[in-house]
Design a protein around this motif. Structure first.
Motif, mmCIF file in Angstrom:
data_model
loop_
_atom_site.group_PDB
_atom_site.id
_atom_site.type_symbol
_atom_site.label_atom_id
_atom_site.label_comp_id
_atom_site.label_asym_id
_atom_site.label_seq_id
_atom_site.Cartn_x
_atom_site.Cartn_y
_atom_site.Cartn_z
ATOM 1 N N ALA A 82 44.707 -13.354 14.767
ATOM 2 C CA ALA A 82 45.132 -12.318 15.710
ATOM 3 C C ALA A 82 44.037 -11.292 15.960
ATOM 4 O O ALA A 82 44.277 -10.089 15.999
ATOM 5 C CB ALA A 82 46.407 -11.630 15.211
ATOM 6 N N CYS A 83 42.824 -11.783 16.152
ATOM 7 C CA CYS A 83 41.711 -10.846 16.322
ATOM 8 C C CYS A 83 40.477 -11.560 16.865
ATOM 9 O O CYS A 83 40.239 -12.737 16.575
ATOM 10 C CB CYS A 83 41.373 -10.206 14.971
ATOM 11 S SG CYS A 83 40.083 -8.933 15.029
ATOM 12 N N TRP A 84 39.701 -10.812 17.680
ATOM 13 C CA TRP A 84 38.347 -11.254 18.012
ATOM 14 C C TRP A 84 37.468 -10.805 16.842
ATOM 15 O O TRP A 84 36.737 -9.817 16.912
ATOM 16 C CB TRP A 84 37.871 -10.592 19.304
ATOM 17 C CG TRP A 84 38.548 -11.060 20.559
ATOM 18 C CD1 TRP A 84 39.634 -10.492 21.156
ATOM 19 C CD2 TRP A 84 38.186 -12.174 21.371
ATOM 20 N NE1 TRP A 84 39.972 -11.184 22.292
ATOM 21 C CE2 TRP A 84 39.094 -12.221 22.456
ATOM 22 C CE3 TRP A 84 37.178 -13.139 21.290
ATOM 23 C CZ2 TRP A 84 39.021 -13.201 23.439
ATOM 24 C CZ3 TRP A 84 37.113 -14.110 22.271
ATOM 25 C CH2 TRP A 84 38.026 -14.136 23.327
ATOM 26 N N SER A 85 37.537 -11.533 15.742
ATOM 27 C CA SER A 85 36.940 -11.063 14.487
ATOM 28 C C SER A 85 35.422 -11.007 14.525
ATOM 29 O O SER A 85 34.808 -10.161 13.877
ATOM 30 C CB SER A 85 37.394 -11.943 13.318
ATOM 31 O OG SER A 85 38.766 -11.756 13.071
ATOM 32 N N GLN A 86 34.801 -11.920 15.259
ATOM 33 C CA GLN A 86 33.344 -11.903 15.348
ATOM 34 C C GLN A 86 32.868 -10.584 15.961
ATOM 35 O O GLN A 86 31.863 -10.009 15.529
ATOM 36 C CB GLN A 86 32.857 -13.080 16.185
ATOM 37 C CG GLN A 86 31.352 -13.135 16.384
ATOM 38 C CD GLN A 86 30.607 -13.492 15.117
ATOM 39 O OE1 GLN A 86 31.068 -14.331 14.340
ATOM 40 N NE2 GLN A 86 29.466 -12.889 14.886
ATOM 41 N N ILE A 87 33.587 -10.120 16.967
ATOM 42 C CA ILE A 87 33.243 -8.846 17.607
ATOM 43 C C ILE A 87 33.570 -7.676 16.681
ATOM 44 O O ILE A 87 32.788 -6.741 16.517
ATOM 45 C CB ILE A 87 33.988 -8.686 18.937
ATOM 46 C CG1 ILE A 87 33.730 -9.888 19.847
ATOM 47 C CG2 ILE A 87 33.593 -7.381 19.615
ATOM 48 C CD1 ILE A 87 32.288 -10.096 20.217
ATOM 49 N N ALA A 88 34.752 -7.763 16.058
ATOM 50 C CA ALA A 88 35.205 -6.663 15.200
ATOM 51 C C ALA A 88 34.276 -6.428 14.018
ATOM 52 O O ALA A 88 34.102 -5.286 13.574
ATOM 53 C CB ALA A 88 36.623 -6.947 14.702
ATOM 54 N N ARG A 89 33.662 -7.480 13.488
ATOM 55 C CA ARG A 89 32.789 -7.328 12.330
ATOM 56 C C ARG A 89 31.625 -6.375 12.622
ATOM 57 O O ARG A 89 31.150 -5.682 11.729
ATOM 58 C CB ARG A 89 32.251 -8.689 11.884
ATOM 59 C CG ARG A 89 33.276 -9.559 11.187
ATOM 60 C CD ARG A 89 32.621 -10.692 10.429
ATOM 61 N NE ARG A 89 33.599 -11.617 9.892
ATOM 62 C CZ ARG A 89 34.289 -11.413 8.762
ATOM 63 N NH1 ARG A 89 34.104 -10.301 8.069
ATOM 64 N NH2 ARG A 89 35.158 -12.308 8.346
ATOM 65 N N GLU A 90 31.170 -6.357 13.840
ATOM 66 C CA GLU A 90 30.076 -5.460 14.198
ATOM 67 C C GLU A 90 30.587 -4.162 14.808
ATOM 68 O O GLU A 90 30.059 -3.080 14.544
ATOM 69 C CB GLU A 90 29.142 -6.159 15.186
ATOM 70 C CG GLU A 90 27.905 -5.345 15.544
ATOM 71 C CD GLU A 90 26.988 -6.096 16.482
ATOM 72 O OE1 GLU A 90 25.804 -5.727 16.572
ATOM 73 O OE2 GLU A 90 27.436 -7.058 17.135
ATOM 74 N N GLN A 91 31.639 -4.283 15.623
ATOM 75 C CA GLN A 91 32.124 -3.117 16.365
ATOM 76 C C GLN A 91 32.758 -2.058 15.476
ATOM 77 O O GLN A 91 32.488 -0.855 15.630
ATOM 78 C CB GLN A 91 33.140 -3.566 17.419
ATOM 79 C CG GLN A 91 33.764 -2.414 18.206
ATOM 80 C CD GLN A 91 34.747 -2.898 19.245
ATOM 81 O OE1 GLN A 91 34.457 -3.826 19.997
ATOM 82 N NE2 GLN A 91 35.922 -2.285 19.299
ATOM 83 N N VAL A 92 33.600 -2.495 14.546
ATOM 84 C CA VAL A 92 34.333 -1.523 13.722
ATOM 85 C C VAL A 92 33.395 -0.671 12.863
ATOM 86 O O VAL A 92 33.502 0.563 12.851
ATOM 87 C CB VAL A 92 35.400 -2.227 12.867
ATOM 88 C CG1 VAL A 92 36.057 -1.237 11.904
ATOM 89 C CG2 VAL A 92 36.460 -2.865 13.768
ATOM 90 N N THR A 129 39.016 -1.344 19.137
ATOM 91 C CA THR A 129 39.477 -1.360 20.521
ATOM 92 C C THR A 129 39.177 -2.699 21.187
ATOM 93 O O THR A 129 38.054 -3.190 21.153
ATOM 94 C CB THR A 129 38.816 -0.235 21.330
ATOM 95 O OG1 THR A 129 39.050 1.012 20.665
ATOM 96 C CG2 THR A 129 39.360 -0.179 22.755
ATOM 97 N N ALA A 130 40.211 -3.296 21.780
ATOM 98 C CA ALA A 130 40.131 -4.560 22.521
ATOM 99 C C ALA A 130 39.818 -5.762 21.635
ATOM 100 O O ALA A 130 39.562 -6.854 22.147
ATOM 101 C CB ALA A 130 39.099 -4.473 23.643
ATOM 102 N N CYS A 131 39.866 -5.590 20.313
ATOM 103 C CA CYS A 131 39.593 -6.708 19.407
ATOM 104 C C CYS A 131 40.877 -7.359 18.877
ATOM 105 O O CYS A 131 40.862 -8.531 18.504
ATOM 106 C CB CYS A 131 38.758 -6.247 18.214
ATOM 107 S SG CYS A 131 37.058 -5.799 18.625
ATOM 108 N N ASN A 132 41.952 -6.591 18.821
ATOM 109 C CA ASN A 132 43.175 -7.096 18.205
ATOM 110 C C ASN A 132 43.986 -7.950 19.179
ATOM 111 O O ASN A 132 44.136 -7.602 20.355
ATOM 112 C CB ASN A 132 44.030 -5.940 17.695
ATOM 113 C CG ASN A 132 43.371 -5.218 16.530
ATOM 114 O OD1 ASN A 132 42.701 -5.844 15.709
ATOM 115 N ND2 ASN A 132 43.550 -3.910 16.449
#
Length: 311
Positions: free
Chosen positions: A230-240, A247-250
């Motif tokens: 339930a996540c764009w985890s590849q993006i979240a790993r860097e973005q968070v 935002t916009a990752c979940n």
């Protein structure tokens, strides 16, 4: 970068600790490989090593050279033909046994670390590494693997082993998500009778879900294993860490398996680690009956790829 070239297992192929191997090498051949972000733009290539670059494209041949690296020899040639010709010229020569031993030791050590990581209990649902380890043990010999995703597929690249040359298809260096459905269809048509499995992230699946209708109409059954966190985890790993917000990752733990049923396929929900093997067998049985199958595997979070970037 040469995934599957020497088959599932070879005494001279090592897929782990590449950075360490490059650091200690005195001769490096970039046979079609490019000094892009995968090689840190050449930063990981030691300056005291002899580097032979071979590529059919002049621009790719020396990409980022004289900035972080410089080839000792740069040859505009077909990498495959180059390697074949080189092997013919080197008949009778042997690689230093200690060097091979150090590479094997590092590779085995990292494989054991990954295995240990897969045994950890996930925060909820299924440990993604455990799922992939069990899939690797289950998958057949005659197989084409298609990878389409970010974080889950990045993990799969460390666990799943292509069985033969030309049996691994992925989005390539530009990470062009959405190729999974088309690649799977092409593989099935080009190699009738060969099993085709697709490893999807839940984000990338959005581009290919409707292709289950295409698979059915063309009589090309495939099996899709979806890592649904339930996540764009590849993006979240860097973005968070950088911005402090997801935002916009979940996403949601959507019922993708139900959608596949509407396309005359078989959808299976997998949310219990104790049922992984049963669901894999059920998927294989449906595939044998000519049905395309989607396994909607709900996975937990993992720090396995912490620090990875989304480029």
């Amino acid at each position: 970068m040469a995934r599957g070239l020497l088959g599932k297992r070879s005494p001279t192929f090592f897929r782990q600790r590449r950075r360490d191997a490059l650091r200690d090498a005195d001769l490096i051949i970039l046979a079609g490989s490019v000094a892009d972000f995968r090689l840190s733009y050449g930063r990981v290539l030691p300056r005291n090593a002899k580097i032979i670059a071979v590529n059919r494209d002049k621009t790719q041949l020396t990409l980022n050279s004289d900035m972080f690296w410089k080839p000792t020899v740069a040859a505009i040639a077909d990498p495959g033909n180059f390697i074949v010709r080189l092997s013919e010229l080197l008949k009778g020569m042997k690689v230093d046994a200690d060097w091979l031993g150090s590479l094997r030791s590092r590779d085995d050590e990292k494989e054991q670390e990954n295995l240990k990581k897969s045994l950890e209990k996930s925060d909820k649902f299924i440990n993604p590494l455990s799922l992939l380890q069990r899939a690797e043990s289950f998958l057949p010999r005659d197989l084409v693997l298609v990878a389409d995703g970010g974080d889950f597929v990045g993990s799969a690249a460390y666990i799943l082993r292509p069985r033969d040359p030309l049996t691994w298809l992925d989005p390539g260096p530009f990470g062009t998500l959405g190729v999974g459905g088309g690649f799977a269809l092409g593989a099935g048509l080009a190699r009738p009778g060969t099993r085709v499995w697709v490893v999807f992230g839940d984000g990338s699946l959005g581009y290919s879900l409707v292709e289950f209708d295409t698979f059915d109409r063309h009589g090309v059954p495939v099996v899709a294993l979806v890592g649904n966190d339930a996540c764009w985890s590849q993006i979240a790993r860097e973005q968070v860490p950088m911005l402090g917000a997801a935002t916009a990752c979940n996403l949601s733990h959507s019922d993708y398996h139900l959608a596949v049923s509407a396309f005359n396929g078989v959808g299976l929900l997998l949310d219990d680690p104790d049922k992984v093997d049963d669901v894999l067998r059920e998927a294989d049985a449906a595939y044998r009956e000519g049905k395309s199958v989607l396994i909607n595997a709900l996975i937990g979070k993992s720090d396995f790829r912490s620090g990875s970037i989304s480029v």
